[in-house]
Enzyme design. Structure first.
Site, mmCIF file in Angstrom:
data_model
loop_
_atom_site.group_PDB
_atom_site.id
_atom_site.type_symbol
_atom_site.label_atom_id
_atom_site.label_comp_id
_atom_site.label_asym_id
_atom_site.label_seq_id
_atom_site.Cartn_x
_atom_site.Cartn_y
_atom_site.Cartn_z
ATOM 1 N N ASP A 311 0.775 -0.956 0.071
ATOM 2 C CA ASP A 311 0.030 0.293 0.068
ATOM 3 C C ASP A 311 0.852 1.146 -0.006
ATOM 4 O OD1 ASP A 311 -2.334 1.479 0.163
ATOM 5 O OD2 ASP A 311 -2.435 1.359 2.171
ATOM 6 N N GLU A 314 2.155 5.007 -4.497
ATOM 7 C CA GLU A 314 2.320 5.667 -5.666
ATOM 8 C C GLU A 314 3.457 6.632 -5.656
ATOM 9 O OE1 GLU A 314 -0.251 5.652 -3.252
ATOM 10 O OE2 GLU A 314 -1.343 4.381 -4.326
ATOM 11 N N ASP A 424 -9.058 3.133 -2.149
ATOM 12 C CA ASP A 424 -10.110 3.976 -0.989
ATOM 13 C C ASP A 424 -11.420 4.266 -1.818
ATOM 14 O OD1 ASP A 424 -8.053 3.024 0.667
ATOM 15 O OD2 ASP A 424 -7.464 5.106 0.852
HETATM 16 C C1 GLC Z 1 -4.820 3.222 2.764
HETATM 17 C C2 GLC Z 1 -5.415 2.104 2.076
HETATM 18 C C3 GLC Z 1 -6.376 1.354 2.722
HETATM 19 C C4 GLC Z 1 -5.855 1.241 4.318
HETATM 20 C C5 GLC Z 1 -5.478 2.467 4.978
HETATM 21 C C6 GLC Z 1 -4.660 2.059 6.201
HETATM 22 O O1 GLC Z 1 -6.083 4.292 2.786
HETATM 23 O O2 GLC Z 1 -5.713 2.060 0.886
HETATM 24 O O3 GLC Z 1 -6.825 0.350 2.217
HETATM 25 O O4 GLC Z 1 -6.944 0.795 5.166
HETATM 26 O O5 GLC Z 1 -4.501 3.016 4.043
HETATM 27 O O6 GLC Z 1 -3.516 1.297 6.023
#
Ligand code: GLC
Length: 639
Positions: A311, A314, A424
């Site tokens: 995650d 980007e 998200d």
């Molecule tokens: C980002 C991710 C999401 C996750 C959050 C906390 O927003 O896209 O899926 O729950 O971070 O880690």
């Protein structure tokens, strides 16, 4: 290998992005049919009235992309409104389909690329890379599917996850302790709802440090992983791109010492801030750094972990230290001034644009194939190379095991190393429709293993939205319920109609033999797991406008309900089909319907599946885990 019906045109000094694995005939000049403006580096194509433009993977709006502007520039933006231009992914393959003639375009350029598809001028598609270093692939073929096959041969075979990853997964940002997770497992078990995965969000880590596990909240982690596995549940932890700056933290110290973090112009490591507070970004584009970071996953695979989600890659930047200093200085200046209303808005902009600020992506550099490259020129590769880092490491550290891996940011080429989730989204009906419309474009671009946060990530879900979303999600390869901290709880046991949810999840498990074999077919034959109707029914013009029905594999069409308070919907049948209206895997009715328009009833707990002539749908007996589904003991519903 060289592919016949693809021609390649190079402009500027293109990077070896790793997107393609085959060669194509190299041409001199401008791609046939296109105009080219040397000064701006813009390609233009005049669209015919009938032309549809399909593709671009994870983007907003409908299946036919015509009428909007899309910018491939991976963005950490949780507001997926239809007026947005960039989401988390850059998948630069599209098909222009006029019905009779069609061709494909793939733009291999890792910087920002703007696809203006009839936005500025209704009849013009223009493609404008911010930096002119582009390889332009022009792909010919008899049909869209033919073009897809050639494109995918060019970019290589898609990632295949382990079998258990086709099961259902429960996730939520906010499971803080091992007991929180035990509770999720227990509640699902009590209701007899199948469950294969529980995802671990950043809360499992020690102060959000990658490859650490909080020892108080997860004492004896290895045994906990084992205990869950005995329950049939795989724990799937998140890994974030930024490495926390903290003395004594080995990943930080090693990376610093070896020079593996992204550097600024002056050679210092960039300091940014994400969930852990101040972080450095590993330079995944550097071969050595990539290998080093990948090997760190071993800390968790050694503890028995077999799946991850990557995650914030980007990369998301809440702020950089340098930019924050500039902002504070500016704020002081504003304070001294007598602000008129425009001055106030300027002030608001300065403060409001701190996160993911474009300037910050120009502050750091990569050591990419021996070249010092400013980040923004190769921005869209970052998430891809993070995932590549993990996947290459898995080959070394767990060569005998398939590991589940999917990422938020992506670029073409990453599809060989992992899948994607679409980030998200929000608990909105329109986002369920967006999920439906994105899936074929993802499949087309090679991201066959993909899916959205079911039920919606941000905002508060409702029981009916969740029910309809699950009813669509049972067909998506990645099948995960995930939500944000602070939103309404949305594990299926939180709702009243748990029996209906159970039936839907069991239906997914009953469909696994079909889903898995059609998925594998799409991977092996470089085809599509989910298709728009227009790709199959070439002679039927009506299909070109169908934006809310999909073909799943070769045998079925689905028509999900994606509006509130509906007990049915209009469906267009491009040929005679057998409707199967499922209430559960063993409670359904069937009816052969003639080609044409129909209003079809679908109560909240019902799923509509349409079997194509001469085809059949196999159903297994559901099991509590995907791997336990007996793939041989199948009941078959024939057309
Ligand atoms: C980002 C991710 C999401 C996750 C959050 C906390 O927003 O896209 O899926 O729950 O971070 O880690």
């Amino acid at each position: 290998m060289k592919i016949d019906n693809i021609r390649k045109y190079e402009f500027g000094n293109p990077y070896e992005t790793g997107a393609v694995v085959c060669d194509a005939e190299k041409m001199i000049g401008i791609p046939e049919g296109f105009g080219y403006d040397m000064e701006t580096g813009t390609f233009t194509y005049r669209l015919n009235e009938k032309d549809m433009v399909i593709g671009l993977g994870e983007t907003v709006r409908g299946i036919n992309k015509r009428g909007w502007i899309y910018i491939s520039n991976n963005a950490d933006d949780p507001v997926h409104d239809e007026n947005k231009t960039s989401l988390y992914a850059s998948q630069n393959f599209l098909i222009v389909d006029g019905g009779k003639d069609c061709f494909g375009v793939f733009i291999d350029n890792p910087g920002s690329v703007t696809f203006d598809i009839g936005y500025t001028d209704t009849n013009v598609m223009s493609i404008h890379p911010e930096y002119n270093d582009t390889t332009f692939y022009l792909i010919n073929g008899k049909s869209p599917l033919d073009i897809v096959r050639s494109f995918r041969t060019l970019v290589g075979k898609s990632y295949v996850p382990p079998m258990w990853a086709f099961g259902y997964g429960q996730s939520r940002w906010g499971y803080k302790t091992a007991d929180d997770i035990r509770e999720v497992a227990r509640r699902y078990k009590e209701l007899g709802i199948p469950l294969d995965m529980i995802y671990m969000d950043i809360d499992y880590m020690q102060d959000f440090k990658d490859f650490t596990v909080n020892p108080e909240r997860f004492p004896d982690f290895e045994n906990f992983v084992k205990e869950m596995k005995e329950e049939g549940i795989h724990l799937v932890p998140i890994i974030d791109a930024g490495v926390k700056i903290e003395d004594g933290y080995d990943v930080y110290e090693e990376g610093k010492e070896k020079g593996y973090f992204c550097k600024k112009e002056n050679g210092e490591d960039l300091v940014a801030a994400v969930w852990p507070g101040k972080v450095h970004f590993p330079d995944f584009l550097n071969d050595e750094a990539r290998k080093w970071f990948g090997d760190k996953y071993k800390v968790l695979t050694d503890a028995g972990i077999e799946g991850f989600w990557n995650d914030m890659n980007e990369p998301a930047i809440f702020y950089t230290e340098d930019h924050l200093k500039e902002v504070f200085a500016q704020v002081k200046e504003f304070e001294k001034k007598e602000l008129d209303i425009w001055g106030f808005f300027d002030f608001k902009d300065v403060v409001g644009s701190i996160a993911n600020n474009p300037e910050d992506y120009r502050r750091f550099y990569h050591d990419f194939n021996g070249r010092k490259v400013r980040h923004d020129r190769v921005h869209n590769l970052y998430g891809f190379y993070m995932t590549r880092s993990a996947s290459e490491a898995f080959e070394r550290i767990t060569p005998d095991k398939k590991i589940l891996m999917f990422s938020r940011a992506s670029y073409t080429g990453m599809h060989r190393y992992g899948g994607v989730w679409t980030g998200d989204n929000t608990s909105r009906w329109s986002h369920l429709l967006m999920n439906i419309q994105m899936m074929p474009a993802l499949s087309m671009n090679g991201f066959v293993f993909s899916g959205a946060d079911i039920g919606g990530f941000g905002g508060h879900t409702t029981e009916d939205l969740m029910m309809r979303w699950i009813a669509f999600g049972i067909f998506t390869p990645l099948f995960r319920n995930h939500s944000a901290l602070g939103t309404r709880d949305q594990e299926l046991y939180r709702f009243e109609r748990t029996g209906d949810f159970k039936n839907l999840i069991e239906l997914r498990y009953a469909l696994i033999p079909y889903i898995y074999s059609e998925f594998m077919k799409a991977v092996d034959e470089n085809g599509m797991y989910m298709k728009p109707l227009s790709f199959e029914y070439r002679e039927d013009d009506r299909c070109r406008e169908i934006e809310d029905q999909l073909l799943v594999g070769d045998s079925i069409m689905i028509a999900p309900v994606y509006e509130q308070n509906r007990t049915g919907r209009n469906v267009y049948l491009p040929e005679d089909m057998k409707l199967v209206r499922f209430r559960s895997y063993d409670d359904y009715d069937t009816e052969v319907l003639e080609k044409g328009d129909r209003y079809i009833k679908a109560e909240l707990n019902e799923v509509l599946v349409f079997i194509r002539p001469g085809k059949e749908l196999p159903l297994a007996k559901p099991a509590r885990q995907a791997e336990k589904v007996d793939m041989k003991d199948l009941k078959v519903i024939k057309f």
